[in-house]
Design a protein around this motif. Structure first.
Motif, PDB file in Angstrom:
ATOM      1  N   SER A  60       0.859  -1.026   0.563  1.00 21.03           N
ATOM      2  CA  SER A  60      -0.024  -0.056  -0.249  1.00 21.03           C
ATOM      3  C   SER A  60       0.567   1.831   0.078  1.00 21.03           C
ATOM      4  O   SER A  60       0.417   2.480   0.232  1.00 21.03           O
ATOM      5  CB  SER A  60      -1.356  -0.065   1.262  1.00 21.03           C
ATOM      6  OG  SER A  60      -0.353   0.214   2.364  1.00 21.03           O
ATOM      7  N   TRP A  61       2.311   0.990   0.128  1.00 21.43           N
ATOM      8  CA  TRP A  61       3.030   2.361   0.255  1.00 21.43           C
ATOM      9  C   TRP A  61       4.382   2.051  -0.161  1.00 21.43           C
ATOM     10  O   TRP A  61       4.113   0.662  -0.852  1.00 21.43           O
ATOM     11  CB  TRP A  61       3.171   2.152   1.609  1.00 21.43           C
ATOM     12  CG  TRP A  61       3.648   1.285   2.024  1.00 21.43           C
ATOM     13  CD1 TRP A  61       3.396  -0.370   2.212  1.00 21.43           C
ATOM     14  CD2 TRP A  61       5.411   1.319   3.147  1.00 21.43           C
ATOM     15  NE1 TRP A  61       4.934  -0.761   2.573  1.00 21.43           N
ATOM     16  CE2 TRP A  61       6.170  -0.346   3.697  1.00 21.43           C
ATOM     17  CE3 TRP A  61       6.558   2.141   3.198  1.00 21.43           C
ATOM     18  CZ2 TRP A  61       6.531  -0.273   3.693  1.00 21.43           C
ATOM     19  CZ3 TRP A  61       7.549   2.207   3.932  1.00 21.43           C
ATOM     20  CH2 TRP A  61       7.808   0.226   4.012  1.00 21.43           C
ATOM     21  N   PRO A  62       5.294   2.761  -0.468  1.00 21.75           N
ATOM     22  CA  PRO A  62       5.100   4.737  -0.220  1.00 21.75           C
ATOM     23  C   PRO A  62       4.195   4.742  -0.889  1.00 21.75           C
ATOM     24  O   PRO A  62       4.105   4.713  -2.722  1.00 21.75           O
ATOM     25  CB  PRO A  62       7.130   4.829  -0.030  1.00 21.75           C
ATOM     26  CG  PRO A  62       6.946   3.797  -1.108  1.00 21.75           C
ATOM     27  CD  PRO A  62       6.506   2.761  -1.122  1.00 21.75           C
TER      28      PRO A  62
ATOM     29  N   PRO B  56       0.047 -11.685   7.274  1.00 16.85           N
ATOM     30  CA  PRO B  56      -0.922 -11.609   8.194  1.00 16.85           C
ATOM     31  C   PRO B  56      -1.471 -11.902   8.890  1.00 16.85           C
ATOM     32  O   PRO B  56      -1.924 -11.977  10.328  1.00 16.85           O
ATOM     33  CB  PRO B  56      -2.162  -9.827   7.951  1.00 16.85           C
ATOM     34  CG  PRO B  56      -0.879  -9.464   7.189  1.00 16.85           C
ATOM     35  CD  PRO B  56       0.175 -10.092   6.371  1.00 16.85           C
ATOM     36  N   GLU B  57      -2.130 -13.450   8.260  1.00 17.63           N
ATOM     37  CA  GLU B  57      -2.276 -14.871   8.491  1.00 17.63           C
ATOM     38  C   GLU B  57      -1.880 -15.011  10.039  1.00 17.63           C
ATOM     39  O   GLU B  57      -2.358 -15.986  10.829  1.00 17.63           O
ATOM     40  CB  GLU B  57      -2.138 -15.501   7.368  1.00 17.63           C
ATOM     41  CG  GLU B  57      -2.849 -15.110   5.921  1.00 17.63           C
ATOM     42  CD  GLU B  57      -3.433 -16.080   5.167  1.00 17.63           C
ATOM     43  OE1 GLU B  57      -3.498 -16.999   5.609  1.00 17.63           O
ATOM     44  OE2 GLU B  57      -4.433 -15.616   4.153  1.00 17.63           O
TER      45      GLU B  57
ATOM     46  N   PHE C 194      -4.544   8.529   2.058  1.00 15.32           N
ATOM     47  CA  PHE C 194      -3.027   8.040   1.756  1.00 15.32           C
ATOM     48  C   PHE C 194      -3.020   6.797   1.501  1.00 15.32           C
ATOM     49  O   PHE C 194      -2.883   5.523   0.630  1.00 15.32           O
ATOM     50  CB  PHE C 194      -2.291   8.717   2.662  1.00 15.32           C
ATOM     51  CG  PHE C 194      -1.725  10.050   2.177  1.00 15.32           C
ATOM     52  CD1 PHE C 194      -1.489  10.286   1.420  1.00 15.32           C
ATOM     53  CD2 PHE C 194      -1.714  10.543   3.648  1.00 15.32           C
ATOM     54  CE1 PHE C 194      -1.704  11.878   0.899  1.00 15.32           C
ATOM     55  CE2 PHE C 194      -1.208  12.084   3.309  1.00 15.32           C
ATOM     56  CZ  PHE C 194      -1.456  12.524   2.325  1.00 15.32           C
ATOM     57  N   GLN C 195      -3.768   5.992   3.249  1.00 19.49           N
ATOM     58  CA  GLN C 195      -4.181   4.505   3.023  1.00 19.49           C
ATOM     59  C   GLN C 195      -5.515   4.411   3.217  1.00 19.49           C
ATOM     60  O   GLN C 195      -6.410   4.279   4.149  1.00 19.49           O
ATOM     61  CB  GLN C 195      -3.213   4.488   4.581  1.00 19.49           C
ATOM     62  CG  GLN C 195      -1.705   4.277   4.923  1.00 19.49           C
ATOM     63  CD  GLN C 195      -0.838   3.712   3.147  1.00 19.49           C
ATOM     64  OE1 GLN C 195      -1.255   2.372   2.800  1.00 19.49           O
ATOM     65  NE2 GLN C 195      -0.156   4.341   2.966  1.00 19.49           N
ATOM     66  N   SER C 196      -6.329   3.966   2.081  1.00 17.10           N
ATOM     67  CA  SER C 196      -7.159   3.747   1.677  1.00 17.10           C
ATOM     68  C   SER C 196      -7.995   2.936   3.167  1.00 17.10           C
ATOM     69  O   SER C 196      -7.551   1.745   3.618  1.00 17.10           O
ATOM     70  CB  SER C 196      -7.779   3.380   0.624  1.00 17.10           C
ATOM     71  OG  SER C 196      -8.050   2.504   0.136  1.00 17.10           O
TER      72      SER C 196
ATOM     73  N   GLU D  83      -9.936  -3.485   5.369  1.00 14.20           N
ATOM     74  CA  GLU D  83     -10.545  -4.783   5.120  1.00 14.20           C
ATOM     75  C   GLU D  83     -10.113  -5.810   4.537  1.00 14.20           C
ATOM     76  O   GLU D  83      -9.987  -6.778   5.337  1.00 14.20           O
ATOM     77  CB  GLU D  83     -11.637  -3.899   4.186  1.00 14.20           C
ATOM     78  CG  GLU D  83     -11.945  -3.227   4.578  1.00 14.20           C
ATOM     79  CD  GLU D  83     -13.127  -2.231   2.711  1.00 14.20           C
ATOM     80  OE1 GLU D  83     -13.104  -3.398   1.854  1.00 14.20           O
ATOM     81  OE2 GLU D  83     -14.302  -1.870   3.514  1.00 14.20           O
ATOM     82  N   ARG D  84      -8.803  -5.950   4.335  1.00 16.67           N
ATOM     83  CA  ARG D  84      -8.316  -6.815   3.209  1.00 16.67           C
ATOM     84  C   ARG D  84      -7.464  -7.455   4.972  1.00 16.67           C
ATOM     85  O   ARG D  84      -7.033  -8.685   4.889  1.00 16.67           O
ATOM     86  CB  ARG D  84      -7.282  -6.535   2.408  1.00 16.67           C
ATOM     87  CG  ARG D  84      -6.128  -7.460   2.292  1.00 16.67           C
ATOM     88  CD  ARG D  84      -5.158  -6.843   1.207  1.00 16.67           C
ATOM     89  NE  ARG D  84      -4.578  -8.241   0.939  1.00 16.67           N
ATOM     90  CZ  ARG D  84      -3.429  -7.861  -0.029  1.00 16.67           C
ATOM     91  NH1 ARG D  84      -3.245  -6.386  -1.197  1.00 16.67           N
ATOM     92  NH2 ARG D  84      -2.189  -8.740  -0.594  1.00 16.67           N
ATOM     93  N   LEU D  85      -7.087  -6.601   5.669  1.00 13.57           N
ATOM     94  CA  LEU D  85      -6.588  -7.021   7.088  1.00 13.57           C
ATOM     95  C   LEU D  85      -6.889  -7.791   7.311  1.00 13.57           C
ATOM     96  O   LEU D  85      -6.688  -8.786   8.105  1.00 13.57           O
ATOM     97  CB  LEU D  85      -5.970  -5.377   7.756  1.00 13.57           C
ATOM     98  CG  LEU D  85      -4.536  -5.331   6.984  1.00 13.57           C
ATOM     99  CD1 LEU D  85      -4.152  -4.154   8.023  1.00 13.57           C
ATOM    100  CD2 LEU D  85      -3.158  -5.683   7.588  1.00 13.57           C
ATOM    101  N   GLU D  86      -8.487  -7.409   7.797  1.00 13.95           N
ATOM    102  CA  GLU D  86      -9.560  -7.847   8.558  1.00 13.95           C
ATOM    103  C   GLU D  86      -9.663  -8.989   8.054  1.00 13.95           C
ATOM    104  O   GLU D  86      -9.967 -10.227   9.129  1.00 13.95           O
ATOM    105  CB  GLU D  86     -10.707  -7.026   8.587  1.00 13.95           C
ATOM    106  CG  GLU D  86     -12.179  -6.957   9.563  1.00 13.95           C
ATOM    107  CD  GLU D  86     -13.313  -6.872   9.627  1.00 13.95           C
ATOM    108  OE1 GLU D  86     -13.400  -7.026  10.604  1.00 13.95           O
ATOM    109  OE2 GLU D  86     -13.419  -6.514   8.512  1.00 13.95           O
ATOM    110  N   GLU D  87      -9.918  -9.160   7.047  1.00 14.74           N
ATOM    111  CA  GLU D  87      -9.826 -10.975   6.451  1.00 14.74           C
ATOM    112  C   GLU D  87      -8.602 -12.027   6.679  1.00 14.74           C
ATOM    113  O   GLU D  87      -8.980 -12.588   6.920  1.00 14.74           O
ATOM    114  CB  GLU D  87     -10.145 -11.101   4.850  1.00 14.74           C
ATOM    115  CG  GLU D  87     -11.317 -10.301   3.936  1.00 14.74           C
ATOM    116  CD  GLU D  87     -11.535  -9.907   2.683  1.00 14.74           C
ATOM    117  OE1 GLU D  87     -10.561 -10.024   1.929  1.00 14.74           O
ATOM    118  OE2 GLU D  87     -12.774  -9.675   2.360  1.00 14.74           O
TER     119      GLU D  87
END
Length: 278
Positions: A138-140, A216-217, A233-235, A240-244
């Motif tokens: 997602s960055w920079p 992250p899993e 910047f970080q939508s 939502e992807r991290l939550e999954e």
């Protein structure tokens, strides 16, 4: 005395080792009980958390460092400031403070540091809060990529950088009336030639590989994704992807909040954080 000066005068300092370099880390340390560490991102510093930590410190110990290369920590040239290196700084800081298990609250790059730490030390992290954090690829963002060009350090004056920072925060805070106390605290560490070089080196050290290489899993911690939903910047899509991907994760989106969510929605942010941590 300004709020930023009061904050810095309350800081302590200790030496840590990062890649064999002995570096000074300034940090705020208040309260007793199970520790919670707060970590800022770029181009901010520990003052970002000034209105957040006191309610938590009523029941827990809060530790709020300036990352190396930021705030009142070491800024001299010649060491890595990437989130990989910041993770090493956190590990050595926690060791020096005799802390074995911890809760972590990270924003922006600080969230990326803590995401790495939680994957590498899954049994040491009990709770994890990520706010408008970097993750995956997602960055920079372009503004940081441009800031990290070597010629920026050589060609940008202190006054020009101060104006650049002022514009960045004023344009990305939600609403039309930014808190001047916040702006002063965010700009003050960069108000020197050393500060100009340091923030450019910090920007140059933003390495996407340092989040794409972790999974992250593998995070075991109870996780709160406390996100400003208007972030340019970080939508919130990344949250939502991290939550999954994180088994025990819950997303709480705060409307009318851009990237600096704890500044845009301080009351709601404190309430959600207190409910999760206490």
């Amino acid at each position: 005395m300004t709020a930023y000066r009061e904050w810095t005068e309350a800081q302590e300092s200790t030496a840590v080792s990062v890649d064999g370099h002995d570096l000074d880390v300034a940090y705020y340390d208040e309260g007793t009980g199970d520790p919670v560490v707060f970590l800022h991102g770029i181009p901010t510093n520990s003052f970002l958390w000034r209105d957040v930590v006191d309610p938590i410190a009523e029941e827990r110990r809060v530790i709020v460092p300036d990352m190396v290369g930021y705030g009142n920590s070491s800024m001299h040239d010649g060491f890595d400031r990437s989130i990989r290196a910041q993770e090493e700084m956190i590990a050595d800081l926690l060791s020096s403070l005799d802390i074995e298990t911890v809760s972590l609250v990270g924003h922006d790059l600080g969230g990326g540091v803590f995401l790495r730490y939680a994957t590498h030390h899954p049994e040491a992290v009990e709770q994890l809060v990520l706010s408008n954090s970097v993750a995956y690829d997602s960055w920079p963002i372009p503004v940081i990529t441009d800031l990290g060009l070597p010629q920026t350090a050589r060609e940008t004056s202190v006054e020009e950088l101060q104006e650049m920072m002022d514009d960045l925060f004023r344009e990305t805070l939600f609403g039309d009336d930014p808190n001047e106390e916040f702006l002063e605290g965010m700009k003050s560490p960069w108000n020197s030639e050393e500060g100009v070089t340091s923030v450019v080196r910090n920007a140059a050290a933003t390495n996407t590989n340092h989040t794409t290489e972790v999974d992250p899993e593998t995070v075991n911690a109870e996780t709160l994704l406390l996100w400003g939903t208007e972030d340019e910047f970080q939508s919130v899509d990344w949250a939502e992807r991290l939550e999954e991907d994180i088994d025990d994760a819950r997303l709480v989106g705060l409307d009318e909040a851009n990237h600096w969510v704890m500044e845009d929605r301080p009351d709601a942010y404190r309430e959600e954080l207190r409910s999760f941590l206490l």
